[in-house]
Each structure stands twice: as structure tokens, then as C-alpha cells.
Design a protein around this motif. Structure first.
Motif, PDB file in Angstrom:
ATOM      1  N   GLN A 112       6.213   1.856  15.456  1.00  0.00           N
ATOM      2  CA  GLN A 112       7.198   0.915  15.971  1.00  0.00           C
ATOM      3  C   GLN A 112       8.277   1.640  16.763  1.00  0.00           C
ATOM      4  OE1 GLN A 112       8.908  -1.617  12.995  1.00  0.00           O
ATOM      5  NE2 GLN A 112       6.947  -2.377  12.264  1.00  0.00           N
ATOM      6  N   PRO A 113       8.474   1.264  18.032  1.00  0.00           N
ATOM      7  CA  PRO A 113       9.603   1.815  18.781  1.00  0.00           C
ATOM      8  C   PRO A 113      10.910   1.233  18.241  1.00  0.00           C
ATOM      9  CG  PRO A 113       8.477   0.148  20.078  1.00  0.00           C
ATOM     10  CD  PRO A 113       7.668   0.334  18.829  1.00  0.00           C
ATOM     11  N   TYR A 114      11.962   2.053  18.224  1.00  0.00           N
ATOM     12  CA  TYR A 114      13.246   1.579  17.717  1.00  0.00           C
ATOM     13  C   TYR A 114      14.383   2.241  18.488  1.00  0.00           C
ATOM     14  CZ  TYR A 114      16.973   0.199  14.610  1.00  0.00           C
ATOM     15  OH  TYR A 114      18.127  -0.359  14.125  1.00  0.00           O
ATOM     16  N   PRO A 115      15.441   1.472  18.831  1.00  0.00           N
ATOM     17  CA  PRO A 115      15.479  -0.004  18.799  1.00  0.00           C
ATOM     18  C   PRO A 115      14.544  -0.586  19.853  1.00  0.00           C
ATOM     19  CG  PRO A 115      17.471   0.855  19.825  1.00  0.00           C
ATOM     20  CD  PRO A 115      16.712   2.045  19.327  1.00  0.00           C
ATOM     21  N   ARG A 116      14.046  -1.762  19.628  1.00  0.00           N
ATOM     22  CA  ARG A 116      12.974  -2.300  20.458  1.00  0.00           C
ATOM     23  C   ARG A 116      13.365  -2.423  21.926  1.00  0.00           C
ATOM     24  NH1 ARG A 116       8.502  -3.899  17.882  1.00  0.00           N
ATOM     25  NH2 ARG A 116       8.606  -4.239  15.638  1.00  0.00           N
ATOM     26  N   ALA A 117      14.617  -2.823  22.191  1.00  0.00           N
ATOM     27  CA  ALA A 117      15.041  -3.042  23.576  1.00  0.00           C
ATOM     28  C   ALA A 117      15.110  -1.732  24.359  1.00  0.00           C
ATOM     29  CB  ALA A 117      16.394  -3.754  23.602  1.00  0.00           C
ATOM     30  N   THR A 118      15.665  -0.699  23.741  1.00  0.00           N
ATOM     31  CA  THR A 118      15.822   0.596  24.409  1.00  0.00           C
ATOM     32  C   THR A 118      15.475   1.705  23.417  1.00  0.00           C
ATOM     33  OG1 THR A 118      18.165   0.631  23.811  1.00  0.00           O
ATOM     34  CG2 THR A 118      17.597  -0.202  26.007  1.00  0.00           C
ATOM     35  N   PRO A 119      14.185   1.889  23.106  1.00  0.00           N
ATOM     36  CA  PRO A 119      13.795   2.832  22.045  1.00  0.00           C
ATOM     37  C   PRO A 119      14.148   4.275  22.371  1.00  0.00           C
ATOM     38  CG  PRO A 119      11.872   2.029  23.219  1.00  0.00           C
ATOM     39  CD  PRO A 119      13.027   1.222  23.698  1.00  0.00           C
ATOM     40  N   ASN A 120      14.696   4.963  21.357  1.00  0.00           N
ATOM     41  CA  ASN A 120      14.938   6.407  21.464  1.00  0.00           C
ATOM     42  C   ASN A 120      14.183   7.166  20.377  1.00  0.00           C
ATOM     43  OD1 ASN A 120      16.570   6.381  19.046  1.00  0.00           O
ATOM     44  ND2 ASN A 120      18.210   5.509  20.279  1.00  0.00           N
ATOM     45  N   CYS A 121      13.406   6.420  19.591  1.00  0.00           N
ATOM     46  CA  CYS A 121      12.565   7.039  18.560  1.00  0.00           C
ATOM     47  C   CYS A 121      11.428   6.083  18.236  1.00  0.00           C
ATOM     48  CB  CYS A 121      13.378   7.362  17.307  1.00  0.00           C
ATOM     49  SG  CYS A 121      14.011   5.903  16.437  1.00  0.00           S
ATOM     50  N   HIS A 122      10.473   6.585  17.470  1.00  0.00           N
ATOM     51  CA  HIS A 122       9.351   5.765  17.013  1.00  0.00           C
ATOM     52  C   HIS A 122       9.171   5.982  15.518  1.00  0.00           C
ATOM     53  CE1 HIS A 122       8.613   5.646  21.312  1.00  0.00           C
ATOM     54  NE2 HIS A 122       7.794   4.639  21.102  1.00  0.00           N
ATOM     55  N   LEU A 123       8.968   4.895  14.804  1.00  0.00           N
ATOM     56  CA  LEU A 123       8.743   4.942  13.360  1.00  0.00           C
ATOM     57  C   LEU A 123       7.242   4.898  13.099  1.00  0.00           C
ATOM     58  CD1 LEU A 123      11.458   2.330  12.277  1.00  0.00           C
ATOM     59  CD2 LEU A 123      11.737   4.782  12.725  1.00  0.00           C
TER      60      LEU A 123
ATOM     61  N   PRO B  37       0.826  -1.208   0.000  1.00  0.00           N
ATOM     62  CA  PRO B  37       0.000   0.000   0.000  1.00  0.00           C
ATOM     63  C   PRO B  37       0.863   1.262   0.000  1.00  0.00           C
ATOM     64  CG  PRO B  37       0.132  -0.874   2.213  1.00  0.00           C
ATOM     65  CD  PRO B  37       0.834  -1.851   1.327  1.00  0.00           C
ATOM     66  N   PRO B  38       0.338   2.377  -0.506  1.00  0.00           N
ATOM     67  CA  PRO B  38       1.119   3.621  -0.519  1.00  0.00           C
ATOM     68  C   PRO B  38       1.407   4.069   0.916  1.00  0.00           C
ATOM     69  CG  PRO B  38      -1.165   4.038  -1.113  1.00  0.00           C
ATOM     70  CD  PRO B  38      -1.010   2.561  -1.047  1.00  0.00           C
ATOM     71  N   THR B  39       2.688   4.052   1.287  1.00  0.00           N
ATOM     72  CA  THR B  39       3.053   4.257   2.689  1.00  0.00           C
ATOM     73  C   THR B  39       4.262   5.170   2.812  1.00  0.00           C
ATOM     74  OG1 THR B  39       2.274   2.008   3.166  1.00  0.00           O
ATOM     75  CG2 THR B  39       3.613   3.085   4.858  1.00  0.00           C
ATOM     76  N   LEU B  40       4.175   6.114   3.738  1.00  0.00           N
ATOM     77  CA  LEU B  40       5.274   6.991   4.084  1.00  0.00           C
ATOM     78  C   LEU B  40       5.730   6.650   5.498  1.00  0.00           C
ATOM     79  CD1 LEU B  40       3.654  10.340   2.861  1.00  0.00           C
ATOM     80  CD2 LEU B  40       5.202   8.860   1.574  1.00  0.00           C
ATOM     81  N   MET B  41       7.013   6.859   5.789  1.00  0.00           N
ATOM     82  CA  MET B  41       7.544   6.592   7.118  1.00  0.00           C
ATOM     83  C   MET B  41       8.192   7.843   7.679  1.00  0.00           C
ATOM     84  SD  MET B  41      10.361   5.933   9.172  1.00  0.00           S
ATOM     85  CE  MET B  41      11.707   5.495   8.098  1.00  0.00           C
ATOM     86  N   VAL B  42       7.820   8.186   8.904  1.00  0.00           N
ATOM     87  CA  VAL B  42       8.384   9.334   9.604  1.00  0.00           C
ATOM     88  C   VAL B  42       8.993   8.840  10.910  1.00  0.00           C
ATOM     89  CG1 VAL B  42       7.948  11.586  10.632  1.00  0.00           C
ATOM     90  CG2 VAL B  42       6.614  10.852   8.645  1.00  0.00           C
ATOM     91  N   ASN B  43      10.236   9.240  11.173  1.00  0.00           N
ATOM     92  CA  ASN B  43      10.926   8.892  12.409  1.00  0.00           C
ATOM     93  C   ASN B  43      10.777  10.063  13.379  1.00  0.00           C
ATOM     94  OD1 ASN B  43      13.049   8.919  14.384  1.00  0.00           O
ATOM     95  ND2 ASN B  43      14.218   7.465  13.178  1.00  0.00           N
ATOM     96  N   VAL B  44      10.153   9.806  14.514  1.00  0.00           N
ATOM     97  CA  VAL B  44       9.963  10.839  15.541  1.00  0.00           C
ATOM     98  C   VAL B  44      10.827  10.476  16.739  1.00  0.00           C
ATOM     99  CG1 VAL B  44       8.321  12.033  17.021  1.00  0.00           C
ATOM    100  CG2 VAL B  44       7.617  11.276  14.744  1.00  0.00           C
ATOM    101  N   SER B  45      11.837  11.273  17.011  1.00  0.00           N
ATOM    102  CA  SER B  45      12.746  10.983  18.117  1.00  0.00           C
ATOM    103  C   SER B  45      12.106  11.337  19.457  1.00  0.00           C
ATOM    104  CB  SER B  45      14.056  11.752  17.942  1.00  0.00           C
ATOM    105  OG  SER B  45      13.809  13.146  17.955  1.00  0.00           O
ATOM    106  N   THR B  46      12.602  10.681  20.488  1.00  0.00           N
ATOM    107  CA  THR B  46      12.190  11.000  21.853  1.00  0.00           C
ATOM    108  C   THR B  46      12.991  12.208  22.323  1.00  0.00           C
ATOM    109  OG1 THR B  46      11.779   8.652  22.253  1.00  0.00           O
ATOM    110  CG2 THR B  46      11.986  10.061  24.191  1.00  0.00           C
ATOM    111  N   ARG B  47      12.372  13.080  23.114  1.00  0.00           N
ATOM    112  CA  ARG B  47      13.079  14.248  23.630  1.00  0.00           C
ATOM    113  C   ARG B  47      14.191  13.814  24.581  1.00  0.00           C
ATOM    114  NH1 ARG B  47      10.520  18.512  21.757  1.00  0.00           N
ATOM    115  NH2 ARG B  47       8.247  18.555  21.556  1.00  0.00           N
ATOM    116  N   ASP B  48      15.145  14.722  24.799  1.00  0.00           N
ATOM    117  CA  ASP B  48      16.293  14.414  25.662  1.00  0.00           C
ATOM    118  C   ASP B  48      15.862  14.018  27.065  1.00  0.00           C
ATOM    119  OD1 ASP B  48      18.015  14.934  23.576  1.00  0.00           O
ATOM    120  OD2 ASP B  48      18.458  16.993  24.205  1.00  0.00           O
TER     121      ASP B  48
END
Length: 202
Positions: free
Chosen positions: A141-152, A53-64
Motif C-alpha cells: 500500500q502506498p502511503y499517504p495515498r494522494a502523495t505517497p512517500n513510502c510503501h507498506l 493471518p500471521p502478518t508482519l508490516m514493513v514500511n519502505v520509504s521512497t528515496r530522496d
């Protein structure tokens, strides 16, 4: 020169990646919280990842401080977003909307950015944006899964608004000269798509 990324701090890794993987398209993402508050923020870790399907991906980082940005909070609450592309005429407004504001304060209002209602989603879009994709969230999706610092955020496109002024004759293709997009470079640097060349693929 070689860089051993296993020895770099996260800030150093970001600096090298962000200054070499360029130019990056900018997703100017509008969302709406469950209480109706709107949000608008730019992200340059962004790409189209599927056409079916037509899909875009945005990476949103977690704040400090470990907190989540309003964009992530909102898409989790409502499952909807609109992704605008940034033309040079909107560069200053896009940059203004990157300011960190208190939770719940709308960048549309704070930065004086005009909006229009979405048609398939209950999210405002940037008035005058040459391209705006109305989307629903397929996955976060949280990434990396074990210790996520962003979400896709995987955003499936439902409807695209494309300004007739950026279309070539016949309205089957976009004129890149009229689209005049902004790309993200390293540091505080940006570029436009005005300088182009063509090649025939073998």
C-alpha cells in the motif's frame, strides 16, 4: 514542550518520531529480483500487525530522489521476502547492509554475509539468523495515498526458522536472553534486549 507536526518539515518530523518511538524492532529483509539478484536491507519501521493471518508490516520509504528501493522493487516483482530479526551478534553486518549500493548489487555478496536458500520462497535468508520468517506479500500500500512517500508491505508468514539455541526447555517459548535482539533508537543509537523486567498483567 509541544510540537505542532503541521509546522515541521518531513526531516524534523522523522527525527522526533524516530527518537521517541523507541526501541523499534529491526526487520532485516532479504528479497530476490525476477532476474535472480538478491538484496538485503534493514528497516526499523516494522511490526507484527496480525496473528490471523500471521502478518508482519514493513514500511519502505521512497528515496530522496523519488526512486524506489530494491526491496520494494523486488517484492513487487516476485511477491516474496524473508524477514530476519537482528541479534547483537549480527549488528555490524546489519549496519553494513544499510549502505546504499548500485541497483542490482547484492548486499549478501558485497558485505560478505553468508546465506541459505529459503524453503517456501525463492529468496535467500541470512545464515545464522536466530529468527527468519519466510513470507509472501499480501498487499503493498502506498502511503499517504494522494502523495505517497513510502510503501507498506503486508507480509504473510508461511514458515519461521528459529534457532534451537534460543529456545527454552520444551521448545515452546523463546529465551529473550539467548535471542539478544537489537532495537533501533534515534540517530545512530541502538539498544539490546539484555536489560529486562517482568510484570503480571491484571
Amino acid at each position: 514542550m509541544q510540537l505542532d507536526f503541521s509546522r515541521l518539515s518531513p526531516a524534523e518530523a522523522y527525527r522526533w518520531l524516530a527518537s521517541t518511538v523507541t526501541p523499534r524492532p529491526i526487520a532485516w529483509v532479504s528479497t530476490r529480483a525476477a532476474n535472480g539478484t538478491s538484496n538485503l536491507a534493514p528497516f526499523s519501521f516494522f511490526q507484527v500487525i496480525s496473528d490471523e493471518p500471521p502478518t508482519l508490516m514493513v514500511n519502505v520509504s521512497t528515496r530522496d530522489d523519488g526512486s524506489f528501493k530494491d526491496t520494494l522493487r523486488n517484492v513487487r516483482e516476485t511477491g516474496e521476502l524473508i524477514i530476519q530479526l537482528v541479534s547483537a551478534s549480527h549488528a555490524e553486518a546489519m549496519n553494513a547492509s544499510a549502505q546504499v549500493l548500485p541497483h542490482g548489487l547484492s548486499e549478501f555478496e558485497h558485505c560478505g554475509i553468508a546465506s541459505l536458500p529459503g524453503e517456501r520462497v525463492q529468496v535467500p535468508r541470512v545464515a545464522g539468523a536466530a529468527v527468519a520468517f519466510e513470507c509472501v506479500v499480501d498487499e503493498v500500500q502506498p502511503y499517504p495515498r494522494a502523495t505517497p512517500n513510502c510503501h507498506l508491505i503486508f507480509a504473510r508468514v508461511l514458515l519461521a526458522h528459529i534457532d534451537d539455541g534460543v529456545l527454552l526447555e520444551g521448545a515452546r517459548h523463546v529465551d529473550p536472553a539467548q535471542l539478544d535482539l537489537v532495537g533501533r533508537l534515534g540517530g545512530s543509537n541502538y539498544c539490546t534486549t539484555r536489560d529486562r523486567f517482568s510484570m503480571v498483567r491484571p
